[in-house]
Design an enzyme around this catalytic site. Sequence first.
Site, PDB file in Angstrom:
ATOM      1  N   SER A  34      11.795  -3.413  -1.852  1.00 31.02           N
ATOM      2  CA  SER A  34      10.537  -3.968  -1.319  1.00 31.02           C
ATOM      3  C   SER A  34       9.396  -3.047  -1.700  1.00 31.02           C
ATOM      4  O   SER A  34       9.618  -1.918  -2.148  1.00 31.02           O
ATOM      5  CB  SER A  34      10.627  -4.057   0.211  1.00 31.02           C
ATOM      6  OG  SER A  34      10.385  -2.765   0.774  1.00 31.02           O
ATOM      7  N   ASP A  35       8.174  -3.507  -1.519  1.00 28.02           N
ATOM      8  CA  ASP A  35       7.074  -2.562  -1.641  1.00 28.02           C
ATOM      9  C   ASP A  35       6.913  -1.872  -0.284  1.00 28.02           C
ATOM     10  O   ASP A  35       7.560  -2.233   0.699  1.00 28.02           O
ATOM     11  CB  ASP A  35       5.782  -3.276  -2.088  1.00 28.02           C
ATOM     12  CG  ASP A  35       4.796  -2.295  -2.707  1.00 28.02           C
ATOM     13  OD1 ASP A  35       3.953  -2.711  -3.490  1.00 28.02           O
ATOM     14  OD2 ASP A  35       4.898  -1.078  -2.405  1.00 28.02           O
ATOM     15  N   TRP A  36       6.051  -0.902  -0.233  1.00 31.73           N
ATOM     16  CA  TRP A  36       5.888  -0.058   0.963  1.00 31.73           C
ATOM     17  C   TRP A  36       5.536  -0.940   2.171  1.00 31.73           C
ATOM     18  O   TRP A  36       4.420  -1.445   2.277  1.00 31.73           O
ATOM     19  CB  TRP A  36       4.787   0.970   0.715  1.00 31.73           C
ATOM     20  CG  TRP A  36       4.611   1.958   1.799  1.00 31.73           C
ATOM     21  CD1 TRP A  36       4.245   1.712   3.096  1.00 31.73           C
ATOM     22  CD2 TRP A  36       4.773   3.383   1.711  1.00 31.73           C
ATOM     23  NE1 TRP A  36       4.165   2.881   3.813  1.00 31.73           N
ATOM     24  CE2 TRP A  36       4.479   3.924   2.985  1.00 31.73           C
ATOM     25  CE3 TRP A  36       5.126   4.262   0.692  1.00 31.73           C
ATOM     26  CZ2 TRP A  36       4.539   5.303   3.253  1.00 31.73           C
ATOM     27  CZ3 TRP A  36       5.182   5.622   0.948  1.00 31.73           C
ATOM     28  CH2 TRP A  36       4.907   6.129   2.214  1.00 31.73           C
ATOM     29  N   GLY A  37       6.508  -1.137   3.048  1.00 36.12           N
ATOM     30  CA  GLY A  37       6.248  -1.899   4.256  1.00 36.12           C
ATOM     31  C   GLY A  37       6.081  -3.388   4.025  1.00 36.12           C
ATOM     32  O   GLY A  37       5.681  -4.137   4.912  1.00 36.12           O
ATOM     33  N   SER A  38       6.424  -3.863   2.839  1.00 33.04           N
ATOM     34  CA  SER A  38       6.143  -5.274   2.549  1.00 33.04           C
ATOM     35  C   SER A  38       7.031  -6.220   3.356  1.00 33.04           C
ATOM     36  O   SER A  38       6.662  -7.371   3.585  1.00 33.04           O
ATOM     37  CB  SER A  38       6.299  -5.559   1.050  1.00 33.04           C
ATOM     38  OG  SER A  38       7.647  -5.410   0.646  1.00 33.04           O
TER      39      SER A  38
END
Length: 744
Positions: free
Chosen positions: A276-280
């Site tokens: 995932s992307d950061w906190g996505s």
Amino acid sequence: MRLSKIGALLVFFMMSCSLVVNAQKDIESRVNDLLSKMTLDEKIGQLNQITGPADEEIKKGIQRAMIGSVLNVTDAKSVNELQRIATEETRLKIPLIIARDVIHGFKTIFPIPLGQAASWNPQVVEDGARVAAIESTAAGIRWTFAPMIDVTRDPRWGRIAESYGEDPFLTSVMGVAAIKGFQGDDLSKPSSLAACAKHFAGYGWSEGGRDYNTTWIPETQLRDVVLPPFEAAVKANAATFMCSFNDISGIPSSGNAYLNNTILRKEWGYDGVLVSDWGSIMQMINQGFSENLKDAASKAMLAGVNMDMMSGAYVTHLKELVESNIVPIEIVNQAVRNILRLKFRLGLFDNPYTKEQDNMPFYLPGSLEKAKNAAAESAILLKNSNQILPLSSSKLKSVAVIGPLSDSGMDQIGTWCFDGEPEHSVTPLNALRQDYGKQLNIIAEKGLAYSRDNSPEGIQRAVAAALKSDVVLLFVGEEAVISGEARCRADINLPGAQTELVSALKNTGKPVVMVVMAGRPLTIGKEISEADAVIYAFHGGTMAGPALADLIFGKIVPSGKLPVTMPRMVGQIPIYYSAPKIGRPARDITLIDDIPVGALQTSLGFTSYYLDAGDGSLYPFGYGLSYSTFSYSDVKLSSETISEGESLTVECTITNTGKYDASEVIQLYVGDRVGSLIRPEKEMKDFKKIFFKAGESKNVKFTLTADKLAFWNNKIQKKTEPGAFDVWVATDSRSGKSVVLTLR
Ligand code: GLC
């Protein structure tokens, strides 16, 4: 009987293939063997990625086998300490994978990716990635979150800096080069860095050029323009992919099963890690796509997101989701397999540690030379009135070096280089003093202290300096901090009082050579009209100064071309060369100030243009001048017709008609005249960057295959359609005379 040479080669080839196959089989059996021993908690721990620093909390999490990857720990000693805990203090001794955003350099910083794309030389990109891999792996990093291969047509979007521009073909070529450079020829080598094709997908379509915004992308456009660089990344064996923050037409990529399972896994056969992307994952709550973190964890897992960066969704909720049969254990197993496979491929099980050394391979002479070459090839000559450039030091006495970017080691390295050290930057002023300080009187006066500076006093000081000089070298642009992620601009003029600075210097009557160092195309038509020569250098990295000095004084001839369209005004965005045909193309343009007072509504034409910007860009995609000039012969096709499965040769003779040895980027465009969907005016299908000696002619050939004429139709099938096509071989997307090709 002696084996023939060919026979020996054949045997060697077959042996090496079988070695590869066996190695892969070996990894798969090791993966499945380890997986069979893992508890559900240990499996979930592998799916969890946490950021450094390497503090006690992280060490505890590793000890409890709750962390599979750590990002942002960047020294070998700390990395080794974390690896020691993972491989000596846990039950199954599974090593961590350490990650970092090594986007365009670790210590030796190369031009921003948009600048590297402007070189139109994949070797520049590969070299830069290889240097970054050597430097960052020495610090214990084995996974970078690059290349960013989001096609974008919106310079308001700060992340255009990280992209390779507006064209899917150019982006694909550069993305593949980056992957090759990062990963090397063997991912298990300690100097190999796992690449990450990001952001999957459609991030460059963020509405309004505002970061993290929604996107609406019809599947035909997704398939034709957005996805090709990612499919190329799969074929280039990118070790990992990363989800994008945005939704595509209402579905966030971190919860998009069609994108991640159907396209990436089933259609493309991808077996790497999707992170995932950061906190996505957590952000799907903000997007109103998930009720809560448990729902977000479920949706992300079911949508094939293998690793959770910084949401804490999987470690918190996945066990309960599996035990209540909401998420099948096989999906978790598959995610763990992908992650273990990556760690085996990287050789981390056999060698998790990084050699701790005092002499780190940072800023090696060869690396700096490559960075300088990259900066030089990335610079685009936009204007050169009366051939004022290259300057001749023997004909000058004094040079004024002016502008907020003339001596800013921090700003010239641009966005996304956390580990770059500004004190290592060689600025334009440093370089000019080093190279010409003895024979020229170099008058340094920034005028404006930084790009957003509005102080008028500085401008007066700059004017005074200019008046004492024979020529002004003016370095303007953007500070690094107003470029990159979450750094979007609704207006893309030169910030601060730089426009006033350009005019004031123009008014001194001195010749002005303007160099722009920015993270995006800027709407600088006025400033360009006031300067005598303009070089667009983006943020050129550690060695931008020496590169620019050599370009300005002619030791290097500019060869860069625009990887993205330069708009006249921000209101024209999106503006890009491969725009679809329209019913009323611009004609008989009457600009707003030319409309007679009292003119009747019907007195003006009814075609598509802006009253205050006219039609077309300031400079088109693929544009860039040289100190030399080039002529193009008429294009010749080896056949005027082509059928499915066939290919033909497109030929053109190019001559360097100038007096400088120089490189030219020759571009092949094709335009489908009629289709079951409206087709773009033209699309680039190939390009070659070729060196010519002064006066030299070369017959340049491209191979055009029928499948390059195919597009995704509204049945979501990639097909060719018979009909007429225009074919150009040109120096940019606006030039050239086409010939007609018929697809039978
Ligand atoms: C950021 C970016 C992504 C980056 C990641 C880790 O928000 O979107 O490109 O790799 O977080 O820093």
